[in-house]
Write an enzyme that holds these catalytic residues in place. Structure first.
Site, PDB file in Angstrom:
ATOM      1  N   ARG A 141       8.790  -1.310  -0.040  1.00 29.26           N
ATOM      2  CA  ARG A 141       9.510  -1.046   1.216  1.00 29.26           C
ATOM      3  C   ARG A 141      10.395  -2.222   1.545  1.00 29.26           C
ATOM      4  O   ARG A 141       9.923  -3.349   1.620  1.00 29.26           O
ATOM      5  CB  ARG A 141       8.518  -0.909   2.379  1.00 29.26           C
ATOM      6  CG  ARG A 141       7.721   0.333   2.368  1.00 29.26           C
ATOM      7  CD  ARG A 141       8.226   1.312   3.412  1.00 29.26           C
ATOM      8  NE  ARG A 141       7.413   2.494   3.310  1.00 29.26           N
ATOM      9  CZ  ARG A 141       6.368   2.744   4.095  1.00 29.26           C
ATOM     10  NH1 ARG A 141       6.057   1.907   5.064  1.00 29.26           N
ATOM     11  NH2 ARG A 141       5.670   3.830   3.931  1.00 29.26           N
ATOM     12  N   THR A 162      -7.952   0.170   5.757  1.00 30.30           N
ATOM     13  CA  THR A 162      -6.725   0.862   6.150  1.00 30.30           C
ATOM     14  C   THR A 162      -5.888   1.206   4.915  1.00 30.30           C
ATOM     15  O   THR A 162      -5.738   0.386   4.024  1.00 30.30           O
ATOM     16  CB  THR A 162      -5.923  -0.058   7.091  1.00 30.30           C
ATOM     17  OG1 THR A 162      -6.676  -0.227   8.278  1.00 30.30           O
ATOM     18  CG2 THR A 162      -4.574   0.533   7.433  1.00 30.30           C
ATOM     19  N   THR A 171       0.829  -1.211   0.000  1.00 27.99           N
ATOM     20  CA  THR A 171       0.000   0.000   0.000  1.00 27.99           C
ATOM     21  C   THR A 171       0.861   1.258   0.000  1.00 27.99           C
ATOM     22  O   THR A 171       0.416   2.309  -0.431  1.00 27.99           O
ATOM     23  CB  THR A 171      -0.903   0.061   1.251  1.00 27.99           C
ATOM     24  OG1 THR A 171      -0.127  -0.341   2.373  1.00 27.99           O
ATOM     25  CG2 THR A 171      -2.102  -0.829   1.133  1.00 27.99           C
ATOM     26  N   ARG A 209      -1.947  -6.366  14.465  1.00 24.17           N
ATOM     27  CA  ARG A 209      -2.465  -5.176  15.140  1.00 24.17           C
ATOM     28  C   ARG A 209      -3.819  -5.517  15.749  1.00 24.17           C
ATOM     29  O   ARG A 209      -4.690  -6.064  15.063  1.00 24.17           O
ATOM     30  CB  ARG A 209      -2.629  -4.021  14.163  1.00 24.17           C
ATOM     31  CG  ARG A 209      -1.359  -3.642  13.421  1.00 24.17           C
ATOM     32  CD  ARG A 209      -1.439  -2.191  12.949  1.00 24.17           C
ATOM     33  NE  ARG A 209      -0.449  -1.861  11.943  1.00 24.17           N
ATOM     34  CZ  ARG A 209       0.851  -1.624  12.187  1.00 24.17           C
ATOM     35  NH1 ARG A 209       1.313  -1.712  13.427  1.00 24.17           N
ATOM     36  NH2 ARG A 209       1.666  -1.306  11.207  1.00 24.17           N
ATOM     37  N   ASP A 246       6.138  12.614  11.320  1.00 27.70           N
ATOM     38  CA  ASP A 246       6.977  11.431  11.093  1.00 27.70           C
ATOM     39  C   ASP A 246       8.046  11.638  10.022  1.00 27.70           C
ATOM     40  O   ASP A 246       8.241  12.753   9.527  1.00 27.70           O
ATOM     41  CB  ASP A 246       6.100  10.215  10.748  1.00 27.70           C
ATOM     42  CG  ASP A 246       5.574  10.272   9.326  1.00 27.70           C
ATOM     43  OD1 ASP A 246       5.339  11.395   8.842  1.00 27.70           O
ATOM     44  OD2 ASP A 246       5.401   9.214   8.697  1.00 27.70           O
ATOM     45  N   GLU A 272      -6.940   8.431   9.861  1.00 24.50           N
ATOM     46  CA  GLU A 272      -6.682   7.072  10.313  1.00 24.50           C
ATOM     47  C   GLU A 272      -6.162   7.117  11.738  1.00 24.50           C
ATOM     48  O   GLU A 272      -5.504   8.087  12.136  1.00 24.50           O
ATOM     49  CB  GLU A 272      -5.622   6.408   9.436  1.00 24.50           C
ATOM     50  CG  GLU A 272      -6.030   6.210   7.999  1.00 24.50           C
ATOM     51  CD  GLU A 272      -5.056   5.281   7.289  1.00 24.50           C
ATOM     52  OE1 GLU A 272      -5.327   4.083   7.251  1.00 24.50           O
ATOM     53  OE2 GLU A 272      -4.021   5.760   6.809  1.00 24.50           O
ATOM     54  N   ASP A 329       8.423  11.161   6.825  1.00 24.81           N
ATOM     55  CA  ASP A 329       8.128  11.818   5.546  1.00 24.81           C
ATOM     56  C   ASP A 329       7.044  12.888   5.681  1.00 24.81           C
ATOM     57  O   ASP A 329       6.588  13.437   4.675  1.00 24.81           O
ATOM     58  CB  ASP A 329       7.723  10.787   4.491  1.00 24.81           C
ATOM     59  CG  ASP A 329       6.464  10.040   4.864  1.00 24.81           C
ATOM     60  OD1 ASP A 329       6.223   9.862   6.071  1.00 24.81           O
ATOM     61  OD2 ASP A 329       5.723   9.634   3.962  1.00 24.81           O
ATOM     62  N   LYS A 334      -2.084  12.027   3.508  1.00 26.59           N
ATOM     63  CA  LYS A 334      -2.295  12.632   4.810  1.00 26.59           C
ATOM     64  C   LYS A 334      -1.226  13.696   5.013  1.00 26.59           C
ATOM     65  O   LYS A 334      -0.200  13.673   4.339  1.00 26.59           O
ATOM     66  CB  LYS A 334      -2.276  11.585   5.907  1.00 26.59           C
ATOM     67  CG  LYS A 334      -1.067  10.706   5.921  1.00 26.59           C
ATOM     68  CD  LYS A 334      -1.357   9.446   6.734  1.00 26.59           C
ATOM     69  CE  LYS A 334      -0.238   8.447   6.578  1.00 26.59           C
ATOM     70  NZ  LYS A 334      -0.722   7.074   6.500  1.00 26.59           N
ATOM     71  N   HIS A 373       7.579   6.233   8.666  1.00 23.69           N
ATOM     72  CA  HIS A 373       7.944   6.326  10.083  1.00 23.69           C
ATOM     73  C   HIS A 373       8.958   5.258  10.478  1.00 23.69           C
ATOM     74  O   HIS A 373       9.309   5.155  11.644  1.00 23.69           O
ATOM     75  CB  HIS A 373       6.669   6.144  10.898  1.00 23.69           C
ATOM     76  CG  HIS A 373       5.926   4.911  10.458  1.00 23.69           C
ATOM     77  ND1 HIS A 373       5.232   4.864   9.267  1.00 23.69           N
ATOM     78  CD2 HIS A 373       5.834   3.684  10.994  1.00 23.69           C
ATOM     79  CE1 HIS A 373       4.731   3.660   9.107  1.00 23.69           C
ATOM     80  NE2 HIS A 373       5.081   2.924  10.131  1.00 23.69           N
ATOM     81  N   ASP A 410       3.830  12.888   6.723  1.00 19.68           N
ATOM     82  CA  ASP A 410       2.382  12.734   6.523  1.00 19.68           C
ATOM     83  C   ASP A 410       1.640  12.431   7.825  1.00 19.68           C
ATOM     84  O   ASP A 410       0.443  12.676   7.923  1.00 19.68           O
ATOM     85  CB  ASP A 410       2.057  11.706   5.423  1.00 19.68           C
ATOM     86  CG  ASP A 410       2.665  10.344   5.667  1.00 19.68           C
ATOM     87  OD1 ASP A 410       3.421  10.186   6.662  1.00 19.68           O
ATOM     88  OD2 ASP A 410       2.395   9.435   4.862  1.00 19.68           O
ATOM     89  N   ARG A 411       2.355  11.926   8.831  1.00 22.36           N
ATOM     90  CA  ARG A 411       1.665  11.623  10.096  1.00 22.36           C
ATOM     91  C   ARG A 411       1.783  12.790  11.080  1.00 22.36           C
ATOM     92  O   ARG A 411       2.689  13.613  10.966  1.00 22.36           O
ATOM     93  CB  ARG A 411       2.274  10.384  10.755  1.00 22.36           C
ATOM     94  CG  ARG A 411       2.090   9.139   9.945  1.00 22.36           C
ATOM     95  CD  ARG A 411       2.577   7.932  10.708  1.00 22.36           C
ATOM     96  NE  ARG A 411       2.234   6.726   9.956  1.00 22.36           N
ATOM     97  CZ  ARG A 411       2.219   5.517  10.454  1.00 22.36           C
ATOM     98  NH1 ARG A 411       2.542   5.312  11.720  1.00 22.36           N
ATOM     99  NH2 ARG A 411       1.878   4.482   9.709  1.00 22.36           N
TER     100      ARG A 411
HETATM  101  C1  G1P Z   1       0.075   1.499   8.564  1.00 23.74           C
HETATM  102  C2  G1P Z   1      -1.126   2.146   9.212  1.00 23.74           C
HETATM  103  C3  G1P Z   1      -2.054   2.678   8.144  1.00 23.74           C
HETATM  104  C4  G1P Z   1      -1.296   3.623   7.217  1.00 23.74           C
HETATM  105  C5  G1P Z   1      -0.059   2.944   6.677  1.00 23.74           C
HETATM  106  C6  G1P Z   1       0.801   3.902   5.885  1.00 23.74           C
HETATM  107  O1  G1P Z   1      -0.334   0.417   7.780  1.00 23.74           O
HETATM  108  O2  G1P Z   1      -1.804   1.254  10.048  1.00 23.74           O
HETATM  109  O3  G1P Z   1      -3.124   3.327   8.777  1.00 23.74           O
HETATM  110  O4  G1P Z   1      -2.104   4.030   6.160  1.00 23.74           O
HETATM  111  O5  G1P Z   1       0.739   2.437   7.752  1.00 23.74           O
HETATM  112  O6  G1P Z   1       1.247   4.979   6.666  1.00 23.74           O
HETATM  113  P1  G1P Z   1      -0.276  -1.098   8.291  1.00 23.74           P
HETATM  114  O7  G1P Z   1       1.153  -1.359   8.702  1.00 23.74           O
HETATM  115  O8  G1P Z   1      -1.183  -1.188   9.471  1.00 23.74           O
HETATM  116  O9  G1P Z   1      -0.743  -1.911   7.130  1.00 23.74           O
HETATM  117 ZN    ZN Z   2       4.693   8.698   6.854  1.00 22.99          ZN
END
Ligand code: G1P
Ligand code: ZN
Length: 543
Positions: free
Chosen positions: A22, A344, A18, A496, A277, A363, A279, A376, A114, A281-282
């Site tokens: 990475r 998510t 998503t 989670r 964070d 979120e 980059d 975000k 992050h 966005d958080r």
């Molecule tokens: C995590 C967060 C999700 C966010 C994503 C990218 O994803 O839970 O809300 O959009 O990082 O920052 P997850 O590791 O839970 O799939």
């Molecule tokens: Zn980020």
């Protein structure tokens, strides 16, 4: 300047998640690894001949090397103009902003958000499309398919570019434009947020701390808070972006931003605290003596956004990811606007934003944003909070408590079990899915299951269905537990478990979150047999 076609062979592990591709830095350092993935992205951009591309990253270790490679490859692949932030920097929301503003065909955004940086840390490459947001699954699937068959990449033979000098240079037939990564973003913020009121607030002696966590938002926060808004020097802490983020996790939560939390809980707490964070966005919001959960922050911003110029005429609707608490739903109901529950991941908000169905979204994982970009946006959230504080003249903690008194309080916590064996984690969720139909009516730790399901989402705009997005257990006692596996981890699996409990009575809004949620946690453990499956008696991290 010559364009080289270099023969290559595929890697079998370049499936973007998503948040793009990475991996550990060491994976990206393998010869041809970056080139293969970047060429696969470019091969999937139709009409790239003559188009504009944005390139930038969060400044983490290996950022500059990958930027140089990406620029040389972009120039060899027909892009006419490539916009790059000075020093190779763009926060993720600023990249989204400039893709939109300059009508780019997309952007290559380098970040692992992050996650820790440095030679042993993480790295990432993400492709954003022309609306400024992350590529939809159809595009990432095509990129992945391409990585499996790629046999050559194109690159110009040229010395490295000077990324620290603003202006334009030619690279082959392309123009490379090095821009101030902050300027366009600040201009956008000035259209949305009441800078004058916030400047007056700082002039009146209001004090805040913004913890940039040695990551990309340092230059943004300094320019906006200290230079434009007149906050005293030193308002921004850890403001210099470092390749390894000073050895820390640049994740704005009470665990990783512990210094800020203890400052905000101390006797000399400033009026307001915030962090962002890797980059940018958080965001994390802290009132004196009170951490504001991201779910509450979204609800409060929704209730008060009309106090900011960009949202004066009200909100079209709001959206939250499924595991985010239901606090914002209550506000939306009161405002008479729609509230969407999405899987998510930020990409699920894109269609809703593009269609004008929602104005704000967020979120539980410290992400809040609006229709101004398609990511975000941490600094934006902090500015909207400041706007609300400046206009109401109230303390941040008073705003939160008044919100709870009006709407009730959703006690909330997330328990993460990190680096769990992947098969064990899959086993846990598979077993839960099998037993779902047997759970309603059963009691665990004094809570009775009312309903449960495996969350599926039908996009109201394009009708696409996304299934298996997490298991929701609703209890009769106004509580909820959600189980899902992270899609962004780089080692093993992360389970989670999201826990929440609603409390209407203001007389009970002063309890400790851990106490209120203890029965919900016990019920979740009993239902999912977390210890039996994972061998873990307790979570690695609670946020
Ligand atoms: C995590 C967060 C999700 C966010 C994503 C990218 O994803 O839970 O809300 O959009 O990082 O920052 P997850 O590791 O839970 O799939
Ligand atoms: Zn980020």
């Amino acid at each position: 300047m010559t364009i080289r076609q270099v023969a290559t062979t595929p890697f079998d592990d370049q499936k973007p998640g998503t948040s793009g591709l990475r991996k550990k830095v060491s994976a990206f350092q393998q010869p041809r690894y970056v080139e293969n993935f970047v060429q696969s992205i470019f091969d999937c951009i139709e009409n790239r001949q003559g188009a504009t591309l944005v390139v930038g990253g969060d400044g983490r270790y290996f950022n500059r090397e990958v930027i140089q490679t990406t620029l040389k490859m972009a120039a060899a692949n027909g892009f006419a103009r490539i916009i790059v932030g000075r020093g190779g920097l763009f926060s993720t929301p600023a990249a989204s902003c400039i893709i939109r503003k300059r009508k780019a065909i997309g952007g290559v955004v380098l970040s692992a958000s992050h996650n820790p940086g440095g030679p042993q840390g993480d790295f990432g490459i993400k492709f954003n499309v022309s609306h400024g947001g992350p590529a939809p699954e159809s595009v990432t699937d095509a990129i992945y398919a391409r990585t499996k068959v790629i046999d050559r990449y194109r690159i110009v033979d040229a010395p490295d570019l000077d990324l620290d000098r603003l202006g334009e240079v030619k690279l082959g037939d392309a123009t490379i434009e090095v821009v101030d990564p902050v300027a366009d973003y600040v201009a956008l913020m000035e259209t949305l947020i009441d800078f004058e009121r916030i400047a007056a607030l700082f002039a009146s002696g209001f004090r805040m701390r913004f913890d940039a966590m040695s990551a990309v938002t340092g230059p943004y926060a300094k320019a906006i808070l200290e230079e434009c808004l007149g906050a005293p020097a030193g308002t921004v802490m850890n403001g210099k972006p470092l390749p390894d983020f000073g050895g820390h996790h640049p994740d704005p939560n009470p665990v990783h931003a512990a210094d800020l939390i203890s400052l905000m809980n101390g006797p000399d707490a400033p009026d307001f605290g915030a962090a962002s964070d890797g980059d940018g966005d958080r965001n994390m919001i802290v009132a004196p003596g009170l951490f504001v959960t991201p779910s509450d922050s979204l609800a409060i911003l929704t209730a008060q956004a009309h106090l900011a110029p960009g949202y004066r005429s009200g909100l079209a609707g709001v959206a939250r990811s499924m595991p985010t608490s239901r606090a914002v739903d209550r506000v939306a109901e009161r405002l008479g606007i729609a509230c969407y529950e999405t899987p998510t991941g930020w990409k699920y908000f894109a269609n809703l934003l593009d269609e004008g169905l929602i104005t704000l979204c967020g979120e539980e994982s410290a992400g809040t944003g609006s229709n101004h970009v398609r990511e975000k946006d941490g600094v934006w959230a902090v500015l909207l909070w400041l706007n609300i504080l400046a206009v109401t003249g109230k303390r941040a903690d008073a705003i939160v408590r008044e919100h709870w008194a009006t709407f009730g309080r959703d006690y909330y916590a997330r328990h993460d079990y990190e680096e769990v064996d992947a098969a064990a984690a899959q086993g846990l969720t598979a077993s839960l899915r099998e037993r779902l139909s047997t759970l309603p009516g059963q009691s665990y730790a004094g809570l009775t299951v009312e309903a449960c399901d495996d969350f599926a989402y039908t996009d109201p705009v394009d009708g696409s269905v996304t299934s298996s997005q997490g298991i929701r257990i609703l209890f009769r006692e106004d509580a909820r537990a959600v189980f899902r596996l992270s899609g962004t981890g780089t080692v093993g699996a992360t389970l989670r478990v999201y826990l929440e409990r609603f409390e209407k009575d203001p007389g009970r809004h002063g309890a400790a979150t851990a106490d209120v949620l203890a029965p919900v946690a016990a019920a979740a453990n009993a239902i999912a047999d977390i210890e039996a499956h994972t061998g873990r008696a307790s979570p690695s991290i609670i946020t």
